[in-house]
Design a protein around this motif. Structure first.
Motif, PDB file in Angstrom:
ATOM      1  N   THR A   1       0.687  -1.115   0.237  1.00  0.00           N
ATOM      2  CA  THR A   1       0.069  -0.056   0.053  1.00  0.00           C
ATOM      3  C   THR A   1       0.981   1.207   0.098  1.00  0.00           C
ATOM      4  O   THR A   1       2.122   1.238   0.610  1.00  0.00           O
ATOM      5  CB  THR A   1      -1.022   0.046   1.096  1.00  0.00           C
ATOM      6  OG1 THR A   1      -1.871   1.207   1.029  1.00  0.00           O
ATOM      7  CG2 THR A   1      -0.355   0.185   2.645  1.00  0.00           C
ATOM      8  N   ASN A   2       0.363   2.419  -0.403  1.00  0.00           N
ATOM      9  CA  ASN A   2       1.061   3.732  -0.453  1.00  0.00           C
ATOM     10  C   ASN A   2       0.311   4.351   0.315  1.00  0.00           C
ATOM     11  O   ASN A   2      -1.036   5.098   0.083  1.00  0.00           O
ATOM     12  CB  ASN A   2       1.022   4.320  -1.885  1.00  0.00           C
ATOM     13  CG  ASN A   2       2.166   5.347  -1.907  1.00  0.00           C
ATOM     14  OD1 ASN A   2       2.345   5.819  -0.928  1.00  0.00           O
ATOM     15  ND2 ASN A   2       2.075   5.961  -3.145  1.00  0.00           N
ATOM     16  N   ASP A   3       0.805   4.648   1.589  1.00  0.00           N
ATOM     17  CA  ASP A   3       0.037   5.631   2.439  1.00  0.00           C
ATOM     18  C   ASP A   3       0.220   7.043   2.260  1.00  0.00           C
ATOM     19  O   ASP A   3       0.892   7.724   2.807  1.00  0.00           O
ATOM     20  CB  ASP A   3       0.451   5.144   3.967  1.00  0.00           C
ATOM     21  CG  ASP A   3      -0.230   6.277   4.851  1.00  0.00           C
ATOM     22  OD1 ASP A   3      -1.354   6.763   4.647  1.00  0.00           O
ATOM     23  OD2 ASP A   3       0.202   6.175   6.001  1.00  0.00           O
ATOM     24  N   VAL A   4      -0.242   7.590   1.285  1.00  0.00           N
ATOM     25  CA  VAL A   4      -0.352   8.877   0.627  1.00  0.00           C
ATOM     26  C   VAL A   4      -0.933   9.913   1.856  1.00  0.00           C
ATOM     27  O   VAL A   4      -1.802   9.486   2.582  1.00  0.00           O
ATOM     28  CB  VAL A   4      -0.754   9.110  -0.668  1.00  0.00           C
ATOM     29  CG1 VAL A   4      -0.549  10.615  -1.198  1.00  0.00           C
ATOM     30  CG2 VAL A   4      -0.359   8.083  -1.965  1.00  0.00           C
ATOM     31  N   SER A   5       0.147  10.771   1.928  1.00  0.00           N
ATOM     32  CA  SER A   5      -0.036  11.862   3.225  1.00  0.00           C
ATOM     33  C   SER A   5      -0.003  13.223   2.794  1.00  0.00           C
ATOM     34  O   SER A   5       0.907  13.799   1.818  1.00  0.00           O
ATOM     35  CB  SER A   5       0.915  11.407   4.220  1.00  0.00           C
ATOM     36  OG  SER A   5       0.979   9.992   4.510  1.00  0.00           O
TER      37      SER A   5
END
Length: 283
Positions: free
Chosen positions: A156-160
């Motif tokens: 997963t890419n935990d974009v922030s």
């Protein structure tokens, strides 16, 4: 096995990736056997599909869009500062207990769907993470029992959005939950294919430049402990996703800090779990 969902947004069908890298349709198998999709109690029964004759399943032609490999996620739980070196680059201490925050499930999208920079954003950042998908309800489970409740693992890419996260008051959720801030996939890999989830290499590049190059071996709190720990505070249900933290190399930690802009290309992956590719666009 590697399970996936493919098709246009909202119309995804269940499938799997065979040993030759071919996508096979599972719609006919799951209908009436499980729930017709990779969600709910079906996740706890994926092992029942190991005896399938994969060559007899219909081939999915072309290059279909991949959706998130799990449907109907009830909780998207994230663990903050779970790598000591990432905590250091963030200027924060390693927490004495896991830091827990929620990411809105509306942020979930496919592994190659775009990263959408929200309106007013100035600090949209990246985070490659190992995601754990729950397959069986977990409540007050011991650490020794924890892995029995896992359906599989994903990238997963935990974009922030760091300004939303840390400069706009309150908890981190508002900086983590924008639309398309939760790419999951490309597939859900069952635990029998992962010898040790604490020994997986992970990487992320921006426009071909390596930004993150780490390993799940440096987690402060491992997968089994996190499932045990979370289950003391809330029941974990099939389809719930736990995103376990990121190694160093995020944009916030660059000197000077570096954030995403429209046109950037982000690629990321974890050993044995596949890779993602996202183009950055503006909302």
């Amino acid at each position: 096995m590697k399970f996936l969902r493919y098709g246009e947004v909202g119309q995804e069908k269940p499938g799997l990736l065979d040993d030759d890298g071919t996508i096979r349709d599972l719609s006919g198998v799951l209908t009436g056997v499980l729930t017709g999709d990779l969600q709910g109690e079906a996740l706890g029964k994926l092992g029942d599909l190991h005896d399938l004759d994969l060559q007899a399943l219909p081939v999915v032609g072309g290059s279909p869009r991949l959706g998130p490999p799990v449907a109907g996620t009830g909780k998207f739980i994230c663990i903050g500062l779970n790598y000591a070196d990432h905590a250091a680059e963030s200027g924060l201490a390693v927490p004495p207990e896991p830091v827990i925050f929620m990411k809105a499930t509306s942020a979930i999208c496919g592994p190659n769907d775009p990263i959408v920079i929200p309106r007013g954003s100035t600090k949209t950042d990246w985070e490659v993470e190992l995601a754990v998908v729950i397959g069986k309800t977990a409540k007050y489970v011991s650490e020794a029992e924890a892995m029995d409740h896992v359906a599989g693992f994903c990238v997963t890419n935990d974009v922030s959005e760091r300004a939303f996260q840390t400069e706009r008051q309150g908890q981190w959720t508002k900086g983590k939950s924008c639309d398309n801030f939760g790419q999951i996939g490309p597939w859900l890999v069952t635990p029998d294919e992962i010898a040790d989830p604490q020994q997986l290499g992970m990487w992320l590049t921006v426009n071909g430049e390596t930004m993150q190059d780490g390993s799940t071996s440096t987690m402060v709190y491992g997968v089994a402990f996190l499932i045990h720990y979370l289950s003391q505070f809330m029941s974990l249900h099939p389809g719930d996703v736990i995103s376990t933290g990121t190694p160093p190399g995020v944009g916030l930690g660059q000197k000077p800090p570096r954030y995403l802009k429209p046109g950037d290309v982000v690629e990321l992956g974890i050993g044995g779990l596949g890779a993602q590719r996202q183009i950055v666009i503006a909302d």
